[in-house]
Structure formats: C-alpha cells, structure tokens
Design a protein around this motif. Sequence first.
Motif, PDB file in Angstrom:
ATOM      1  N   GLY A  50       5.532  18.386  13.840  1.00  0.00           N
ATOM      2  CA  GLY A  50       4.431  17.467  13.500  1.00  0.00           C
ATOM      3  C   GLY A  50       4.751  16.057  13.962  1.00  0.00           C
ATOM      4  N   ALA A  51       3.729  15.221  14.040  1.00  0.00           N
ATOM      5  CA  ALA A  51       3.892  13.812  14.386  1.00  0.00           C
ATOM      6  C   ALA A  51       3.888  13.002  13.097  1.00  0.00           C
ATOM      7  CB  ALA A  51       2.753  13.368  15.302  1.00  0.00           C
ATOM      8  N   SER A  52       4.426  11.794  13.172  1.00  0.00           N
ATOM      9  CA  SER A  52       4.547  10.984  11.946  1.00  0.00           C
ATOM     10  C   SER A  52       3.184  10.461  11.490  1.00  0.00           C
ATOM     11  CB  SER A  52       5.504   9.813  12.189  1.00  0.00           C
ATOM     12  OG  SER A  52       5.009   8.997  13.237  1.00  0.00           O
ATOM     13  N   ARG A  53       2.224  10.396  12.407  1.00  0.00           N
ATOM     14  CA  ARG A  53       0.883   9.949  12.022  1.00  0.00           C
ATOM     15  C   ARG A  53      -0.137  10.828  12.711  1.00  0.00           C
ATOM     16  NH1 ARG A  53      -0.742   5.080  15.516  1.00  0.00           N
ATOM     17  NH2 ARG A  53       0.156   5.666  17.493  1.00  0.00           N
ATOM     18  N   ARG A  54      -1.382  10.724  12.276  1.00  0.00           N
ATOM     19  CA  ARG A  54      -2.391  11.651  12.783  1.00  0.00           C
ATOM     20  C   ARG A  54      -3.742  10.954  12.881  1.00  0.00           C
ATOM     21  NH1 ARG A  54      -2.439  16.681  14.043  1.00  0.00           N
ATOM     22  NH2 ARG A  54      -4.364  17.873  13.975  1.00  0.00           N
ATOM     23  N   ARG A  55      -4.476  11.309  13.935  1.00  0.00           N
ATOM     24  CA  ARG A  55      -5.838  10.775  14.087  1.00  0.00           C
ATOM     25  C   ARG A  55      -6.775  11.523  13.138  1.00  0.00           C
ATOM     26  NH1 ARG A  55     -10.451  11.940  17.363  1.00  0.00           N
ATOM     27  NH2 ARG A  55      -9.317  13.725  18.216  1.00  0.00           N
ATOM     28  N   LEU A  77      -5.187  -0.075   7.541  1.00  0.00           N
ATOM     29  CA  LEU A  77      -5.533   0.683   6.334  1.00  0.00           C
ATOM     30  C   LEU A  77      -4.413   0.538   5.309  1.00  0.00           C
ATOM     31  CD1 LEU A  77      -6.789   3.814   8.248  1.00  0.00           C
ATOM     32  CD2 LEU A  77      -8.221   2.409   6.752  1.00  0.00           C
ATOM     33  N   TYR A  78      -4.812   0.457   4.033  1.00  0.00           N
ATOM     34  CA  TYR A  78      -3.855   0.262   2.942  1.00  0.00           C
ATOM     35  C   TYR A  78      -4.042   1.325   1.872  1.00  0.00           C
ATOM     36  CZ  TYR A  78      -3.383  -4.269   5.170  1.00  0.00           C
ATOM     37  OH  TYR A  78      -3.172  -5.259   6.077  1.00  0.00           O
ATOM     38  N   LEU A  79      -2.978   1.527   1.052  1.00  0.00           N
ATOM     39  CA  LEU A  79      -3.001   2.543   0.000  1.00  0.00           C
ATOM     40  C   LEU A  79      -3.889   2.150  -1.169  1.00  0.00           C
ATOM     41  CD1 LEU A  79       0.634   3.881  -0.539  1.00  0.00           C
ATOM     42  CD2 LEU A  79      -1.415   5.164   0.104  1.00  0.00           C
ATOM     43  N   ASP A  80      -3.939   0.851  -1.480  1.00  0.00           N
ATOM     44  CA  ASP A  80      -4.690   0.437  -2.660  1.00  0.00           C
ATOM     45  C   ASP A  80      -5.237  -0.978  -2.464  1.00  0.00           C
ATOM     46  OD1 ASP A  80      -2.542  -1.345  -3.234  1.00  0.00           O
ATOM     47  OD2 ASP A  80      -1.474   0.306  -4.198  1.00  0.00           O
ATOM     48  N   GLN A  81      -5.754  -1.547  -3.543  1.00  0.00           N
ATOM     49  CA  GLN A  81      -6.438  -2.846  -3.465  1.00  0.00           C
ATOM     50  C   GLN A  81      -5.490  -3.991  -3.139  1.00  0.00           C
ATOM     51  OE1 GLN A  81      -9.532  -3.737  -3.586  1.00  0.00           O
ATOM     52  NE2 GLN A  81     -10.717  -2.124  -4.581  1.00  0.00           N
ATOM     53  N   THR A  82      -4.186  -3.824  -3.450  1.00  0.00           N
ATOM     54  CA  THR A  82      -3.296  -4.990  -3.380  1.00  0.00           C
ATOM     55  C   THR A  82      -2.136  -4.846  -2.398  1.00  0.00           C
ATOM     56  OG1 THR A  82      -2.095  -4.082  -5.267  1.00  0.00           O
ATOM     57  CG2 THR A  82      -3.789  -5.729  -5.750  1.00  0.00           C
ATOM     58  N   SER A  83      -1.852  -3.607  -1.916  1.00  0.00           N
ATOM     59  CA  SER A  83      -0.650  -3.434  -1.096  1.00  0.00           C
ATOM     60  C   SER A  83      -0.787  -4.194   0.221  1.00  0.00           C
ATOM     61  CB  SER A  83      -0.394  -1.950  -0.843  1.00  0.00           C
ATOM     62  OG  SER A  83      -1.523  -1.350  -0.263  1.00  0.00           O
ATOM     63  N   VAL A 133      -3.508   7.602  10.499  1.00  0.00           N
ATOM     64  CA  VAL A 133      -2.873   7.389   9.198  1.00  0.00           C
ATOM     65  C   VAL A 133      -1.545   8.131   9.188  1.00  0.00           C
ATOM     66  CG1 VAL A 133      -5.071   7.121   7.974  1.00  0.00           C
ATOM     67  CG2 VAL A 133      -4.041   9.397   8.166  1.00  0.00           C
ATOM     68  N   ALA A 134      -0.650   7.728   8.282  1.00  0.00           N
ATOM     69  CA  ALA A 134       0.604   8.456   8.087  1.00  0.00           C
ATOM     70  C   ALA A 134       0.264   9.928   7.829  1.00  0.00           C
ATOM     71  CB  ALA A 134       1.366   7.869   6.904  1.00  0.00           C
ATOM     72  N   ALA A 135       1.075  10.831   8.400  1.00  0.00           N
ATOM     73  CA  ALA A 135       0.750  12.261   8.328  1.00  0.00           C
ATOM     74  C   ALA A 135       0.522  12.716   6.888  1.00  0.00           C
ATOM     75  CB  ALA A 135       1.874  13.076   8.975  1.00  0.00           C
ATOM     76  N   SER A 136       1.262  12.127   5.950  1.00  0.00           N
ATOM     77  CA  SER A 136       1.145  12.535   4.544  1.00  0.00           C
ATOM     78  C   SER A 136      -0.190  12.124   3.932  1.00  0.00           C
ATOM     79  CB  SER A 136       2.282  11.915   3.732  1.00  0.00           C
ATOM     80  OG  SER A 136       2.220  10.497   3.833  1.00  0.00           O
ATOM     81  N   LEU A 137      -0.927  11.253   4.614  1.00  0.00           N
ATOM     82  CA  LEU A 137      -2.205  10.755   4.087  1.00  0.00           C
ATOM     83  C   LEU A 137      -3.396  11.283   4.888  1.00  0.00           C
ATOM     84  CD1 LEU A 137      -1.108   7.032   3.578  1.00  0.00           C
ATOM     85  CD2 LEU A 137      -1.400   8.765   1.788  1.00  0.00           C
ATOM     86  N   SER A 138      -3.141  12.298   5.738  1.00  0.00           N
ATOM     87  CA  SER A 138      -4.186  12.715   6.673  1.00  0.00           C
ATOM     88  C   SER A 138      -5.127  13.763   6.087  1.00  0.00           C
ATOM     89  CB  SER A 138      -3.552  13.233   7.972  1.00  0.00           C
ATOM     90  OG  SER A 138      -2.755  14.361   7.705  1.00  0.00           O
ATOM     91  N   GLU A 139      -4.893  14.175   4.844  1.00  0.00           N
ATOM     92  CA  GLU A 139      -5.745  15.201   4.258  1.00  0.00           C
ATOM     93  C   GLU A 139      -7.149  14.656   3.990  1.00  0.00           C
ATOM     94  OE1 GLU A 139      -5.131  18.241   0.593  1.00  0.00           O
ATOM     95  OE2 GLU A 139      -3.441  17.770   1.894  1.00  0.00           O
ATOM     96  N   THR A 140      -8.149  15.482   4.283  1.00  0.00           N
ATOM     97  CA  THR A 140      -9.544  15.087   4.050  1.00  0.00           C
ATOM     98  C   THR A 140      -9.742  14.709   2.588  1.00  0.00           C
ATOM     99  OG1 THR A 140     -10.285  16.526   5.813  1.00  0.00           O
ATOM    100  CG2 THR A 140     -11.928  15.923   4.166  1.00  0.00           C
ATOM    101  N   GLY A 141     -10.412  13.627   2.358  1.00  0.00           N
ATOM    102  CA  GLY A 141     -10.684  13.174   0.993  1.00  0.00           C
ATOM    103  C   GLY A 141      -9.738  12.096   0.509  1.00  0.00           C
TER     104      GLY A 141
END
Lengths: 120, 378
Positions: B290-295, B311-317, B342-350
């Motif tokens: 896998g790649a570290s990030r994904r389209r 792109l950020y994880l939350d309102q303040t990061s 996005v980072a591969a761990s955050l690429s899930e739909t939703g």
Amino acid sequence: MLKFTEDHEWLNIADGIATVGITNHAVEQLGDLVFVDLPETGATLAKNDAAATVESVKAASDVYCPLDGEVVEVNEAIRNDPSIVNADPQGAGWFFKLKLARVADAEGLMDEAAYLALVG
Amino acid sequence: MDDTLTLKKTPLTALNIELGGKMVGFAGYEMPVQFPEGVMKEHLHTRAKAGLFDVSHMGQVILRPKSGKVEEAALALERLVPVDILGLKPGRQRYALFTDAQGGILDDLMVANRGDHLFVVVNAACKEQDVAHMRANLSDLCDVIELTDRALVALQGPAAESALVALAPEVAAMAFMDVRSVSILGVDCIVSRSGYSGEDGYEVSVPEAEAVEFVRSLLANPDVHPIGLGARDSLRLEAGLCLYGNDIDTGTTPVAAALEWAVQKVRRTGGARAGGFPGAEVILHEFEKGASRRRVGIAPQGRAPIRGGDLYLDQTSTAPVGRITSGGFGPTVNAPVAMGYVAASLSETGTRLFVDLRGKRVPVTVSTLPFITPGYKR
C-alpha cells in the motif's frame, strides 16, 4: 436614489436604507453563481468591509460594503438559489439592506451614467 | 505584451471565437473556457444531450514499429508504462501512465492498437516532454511521429451516438474503448469511443483542413452544443477522473492515485512481464504494502465550492492529514465536489475531515468516486 461603486456593487437608497447588490456587469464577469454567503442581520459594517462572498463556477469573489451602516435584512432567497442573482442582479437578486450611518456619504458614489461609462 | 500573441491556435480556434467562446491561454494554446451558454448549462447539456469539445491542443503521436510488427512497438512502449500494451488487441484503446524512476507519474495518456502501429494521445501541457521521452527511449524499435496536422474533437453525452451516426453509421457498433478508421464526410478520421466526461461519446481525430466543416456538421444538430474548458473540468471532476498537474504528477504514484486498475496483472509481481518500467521497484512494492496516502473523493458540507487547501482531523488541529487537489461545484450533483489525497488510514468512505475556507474550518466527508454514474457503453 441609485448609486454604484467601482467594485461593481449597486445601492438603491430610500429612507436611509440602502438595498445592496452586485451589478449586471459583475454578474456577466462572474458567470453562473453557485453559492452566496451573506452577512448576519444586525452586523455593523464599515465601508469596504467584506460583507458577502459569491462563488461562481469559476471563482470566489468578495462583495464589499459600500458605506458604513448596519445590516437590517438579508436576502435569504439568493442563499437558497444563487441563480436568482444571475437572472435579476439589480432586482430580485439583491444581497442585503444596510441602515446607513450617514446618508450624505452616498453623495461620494457614482451615479448610473458614471458607472456605465466606467464599465464601458 | 498581449498574451494571445504568443498563444498557439488549433484548427478550430477561429470557429471557437466565431461561436462566442471566451478565449483564455491554456497549456500554451488559445482555448475557449466557455461559450455564451455558460459553464453550468454547458455541463448539464453534455450530461443530457451532447457536448462538443475542441481538444486539438492534446498531442497525437504515432509509434510505428521499424520491423512492421505492432508487437514490437507494444513491447517498446511497455518500457515506459506499467501497462499491458502487448495484450491490447487491434482496434482497442486503453489508459496508461508514463512513470519516472521514483514511481511518480510523468503524464497520463491513451494508447490505441491501430493494427500496424500504436496511436497515443497525451496531455497538451506535457506533449513536448512526452515526445522527447518516447524518442529517447523507443527510437531503437519505433519511429515516433507527432501528428501536428490533425484536430482532435470530443463529442460526449447520451446523444453523442445519434449525432455521429448521422455522419458515419458504423460508429454505432463501436463499444467503449474501441478505435476505428472511419470515413466521415469523405475524410479519413480516427474515431475512438471514449472521452473524459464520464459520459458515452467519441473522440475524433480529423485532418486540420476538414476540421471546421466536420464540427459545423455536428453543430448543425440541435442536440450538439459547443463546450468550453470550464465544463470539461467540472464534468471530469464529477466523473472522478484525474487532471494531470493537479491530481497526479511526479509526486504521486499509481497506487497512491488509486489507479491500480491501470496496471494490469501481467505487469505486477508474479506476472509474465512484471516490472520493466521506470519506478517499478517503488510501484510494485506499493502494490504489496500500500501507499502512505490515497486519492479519494471529497464531499464538502454545504454549498460552497472548495477548490483546494489542506485537510485536518478536527476543528483545531494544525498538522495537515491530506490535501485537496481539485475542487469545484458539480452542476449534476448540485453540490460542491472535490478530490484529494489523505493519509491511507483516513481513506475510508465516510471519514469526516475539515478544510479551511475563508478563515472558517468546514467539514468534508471522504466519498467514493465517481460522484455520478458513468454512461460508458461497455
């Protein structure tokens, strides 16, 4: 009294309240609007403050407050359907109503003939 | 100096101006960004009926095998792309990528097997370097011939078939990604059933001398409207298709770009012709690990288009976890649409993320691509 700014806003002033929108020329340049962000009712704005934002399919542009005043009403209809601005920018597509701090300040703005000469 | 003086013209530039096109500089060419109808209506018309696009700025290149055997040209081109070209049958076309030694993407392209040669279409902005790249690496086996005397016209949308059939009945029988020589108005054209709008349609390579007459014949059909680059961009974005230079470039790999489908099994580890293209080590490793990030697709909440930004994880990061690479308003979706990495761990739909828009942090959702249901005729 109908007045215009160099930033392509129009103001229709009656009884100390200015109805503000963007001109036919501005809309032609922007193309199809898809989003309009309006100021809060009750906000006090100074001349040249960014009062609203419009997004067309091409780009975002700020709409500036043409004079000092207080926002007394916004046009919710264009928030829900920005295409109203394209269809009738100097009528149904108005943005907000501004209670002017000093009505006399409007004397410094362009009349329609001067504005039309500006945009050629 | 007037920029338009230095811009190149296509065989259709004068007609684009006559049709009221608002001309801008794009990849060194004077191109219409929109016609009087406007971007929104042009987009919707293409999805409802048929849109006609001048894409003559793109590069059209022939790879002619010196041996006369197209297999030799295919094997030569496979040195530069992680794609099964040898398995591409005569009369068929497929999507490909030029990769670099680091596994990055130099350009994306279409490759057709024309029986005794390959026909390649590359992006306008990359065509000089692409032609030089092919000449430097393929000249032992192929003549690399850039076709500079042909226009390229895309006809896209559900009414594209009926509009082109009126001029050339045989195109009705073509399936998605078929390529044929077709005589249209007595002129030898190269027609492929493909495009970049997410709709059914064709791309037609036509000799420059006959291009205007061909386009006028299509535009005589009321279903066919001229479409500018503005709607071309919103159409391809809704269709989830990459724009080279925005969504893919030398900093993105095929796996990170979610273009695994463009790398057939025969070129992957364990395949009969695994590797043998630039960056193979990096790319094949990413197929395993896998790649570290994904389209991914990005759906912004609300109605404001979001054209870029971190792109950020939350309102303040403050540490970005991704970046939007293309974005705008999707007229068919009737909402803003975007894509990015996005980072591969955050690429899930939703997955919910945030982006800064005019000083406010607004929520966006990772979404599947495409945003529309494609109309390809398989």
